[in-house]
Design an enzyme around this catalytic site. Sequence first.
Site, PDB file in Angstrom:
ATOM      1  N   HIS A   1       0.865  -1.161   0.040  1.00  0.00           N
ATOM      2  CA  HIS A   1      -0.070   0.136  -0.082  1.00  0.00           C
ATOM      3  C   HIS A   1       0.990   1.231   0.064  1.00  0.00           C
ATOM      4  CE1 HIS A   1      -4.002  -1.775   1.690  1.00  0.00           C
ATOM      5  NE2 HIS A   1      -3.653  -2.541   0.841  1.00  0.00           N
TER       6      HIS A   1
ATOM      7  N   TYR B   1      -8.513   5.217   8.339  1.00  0.00           N
ATOM      8  CA  TYR B   1      -8.651   5.481   9.703  1.00  0.00           C
ATOM      9  C   TYR B   1      -9.537   6.539   9.882  1.00  0.00           C
ATOM     10  CZ  TYR B   1      -4.057   3.096  10.642  1.00  0.00           C
ATOM     11  OH  TYR B   1      -3.313   2.440  10.603  1.00  0.00           O
TER      12      TYR B   1
ATOM     13  N   PRO C   1      -1.979   0.568  19.206  1.00  0.00           N
ATOM     14  CA  PRO C   1      -1.865   0.062  17.916  1.00  0.00           C
ATOM     15  C   PRO C   1      -2.262   0.931  16.636  1.00  0.00           C
ATOM     16  CG  PRO C   1      -3.926  -0.850  18.960  1.00  0.00           C
ATOM     17  CD  PRO C   1      -3.267   0.010  19.815  1.00  0.00           C
TER      18      PRO C   1
ATOM     19  N   LYS D   1       2.652  -0.014  14.953  1.00  0.00           N
ATOM     20  CA  LYS D   1       4.004  -0.137  15.102  1.00  0.00           C
ATOM     21  C   LYS D   1       4.630  -1.112  15.936  1.00  0.00           C
ATOM     22  CE  LYS D   1       5.153   3.715  12.681  1.00  0.00           C
ATOM     23  NZ  LYS D   1       5.244   3.172  11.307  1.00  0.00           N
TER      24      LYS D   1
ATOM     25  N   TYR E   1       4.820   6.824   9.502  1.00  0.00           N
ATOM     26  CA  TYR E   1       3.721   5.645   8.928  1.00  0.00           C
ATOM     27  C   TYR E   1       4.569   4.332   8.331  1.00  0.00           C
ATOM     28  CZ  TYR E   1      -0.436   2.755   8.704  1.00  0.00           C
ATOM     29  OH  TYR E   1      -1.410   1.978   8.820  1.00  0.00           O
TER      30      TYR E   1
END
Length: 391
Positions: free
Chosen positions: A72, A201, A293, A297, A385
């Site tokens: 992704h 998200y 979470p 990570k 990220y």
Amino acid sequence: MKTQVGIIGAGPAGLVLAHLLARAGIESIVLEMHPRQYIEERVRAGVLEQGTVDLLNELGLGDRMMRQGLMHYGIELRFAGRGHRIDFADLTGGKGVMVYAQHEVIKDLVAARLAAGAEIVFEAKEVRVDKIESEKPAIRFTKDGVTQEMECDFIAGCDGFHGVCREAIPNGILQVYDRNYPFGWLGILAEAQPASHELIYSHHERGFALMSMRSPKISRLYLQCEPDEDLNQWPDARIWEELQKRFSTSDGFSLTEGPVIQKGVTGMRSFVVEPMQFGQMFLAGDSAHIVPPTGAKGLNLAVADVRVLAAGLKEFYASGKRDLLDRYSEICLRRIWKVQRFSWWMTSLLHKFSSDNEFDRRRQLAELDYVTSSRASSATLAENYVGLPFD
Ligand code: FAD
Ligand code: DHB
């Protein structure tokens, strides 16, 4: 029994360490309290940073991940009824993340280790570490009712948050830094086609929700809940109804629904111990730190620790020098605190806090607006990220 490095725990930290050591010609034995099948089926994380992906490939462990995983190059942040894409490739010079389940990584690492003829002792019970301050520490455990002792040069405590290694460090050595969050995540796996190609998200007045996936046919979904939420109160229909509300948009988005094949509740905390070493024992992964979470990570940080540990052990066995090993904690903690910061920030940005007032909610929305409209702010999210660079 005798080995150079006794590794406690066959999670991502312990198994990646075992492979890194084998590549450097260092012998190790992994002790795991659970059966092989259990660790290969336990549903946990799903997002691998670019650096974790690269390392698994470098170690020759990435074939199935490259075939079955989903690369992704962005995520969606959804708020106020609209989605906004963060384009990782554009913002980080082509980097991305791999969506590939943690238990699939575990399967690949276990299979490769056993195929190489190296040892993993499954169902090792009553594991205890001994003489960690001496030159020859030992690990005692019971296997099939027989007590055994393993003498080693070093012990790697890769036994997760509830393990025995951190607890074996004498009182007064470790400093604990932690924070609990007043919510948890209810997670499901469902036989349903993911409604979007990328993770979503979602910030919502009813609470946070996350849409992830495991394959083009399996969705992985989470919703913010009470930390001690009772799963019995959540029949599948209620879960879908709540998820649909939290992902709804002004242009009529809807999740694809399907049979729920797994569900669970995870509490959320931030936790760090310092230092991560004592005598001949080194803590790595969840045994030394926990992140909430939201930033995906936990697994990646475990892998980052053992890179440093393996480099230190390699230097020691090659030259007798302890310089890198002595700085293990210090080197790891620089990354750990940055990752703690990011995970806390993502959590604070996206969740509904019980103490929130309208000021806090508007501040969150303003921050989301800023993150998704400022290139500088989007780039900050993206570089964290996909994974910060290694020193
Ligand atoms: P672990 O994976 O915990 O491995 C430790 C191993 O040690 C285990 O196999 C355990 O059985 C073994 N062990 C423990 N004690 C002993 C002992 N005394 N003797 C022998 N063996 C022992 N992260 C995310 O990024 N996203 C997520 O969605 C996410 N979901 C999670 C859900 C749950 C329920 C949990 C617990 C964690 C989740 N995480 C998630 C975090 C992520 O999975 C961990 O950060 C990661 O597994 C850390 O790897 P590790 O190797 O340090 O520890
Ligand atoms: C997944 C888990 C996470 O914690 C996250 O931030 C993203 C994805 C997952 O399980 O797919």
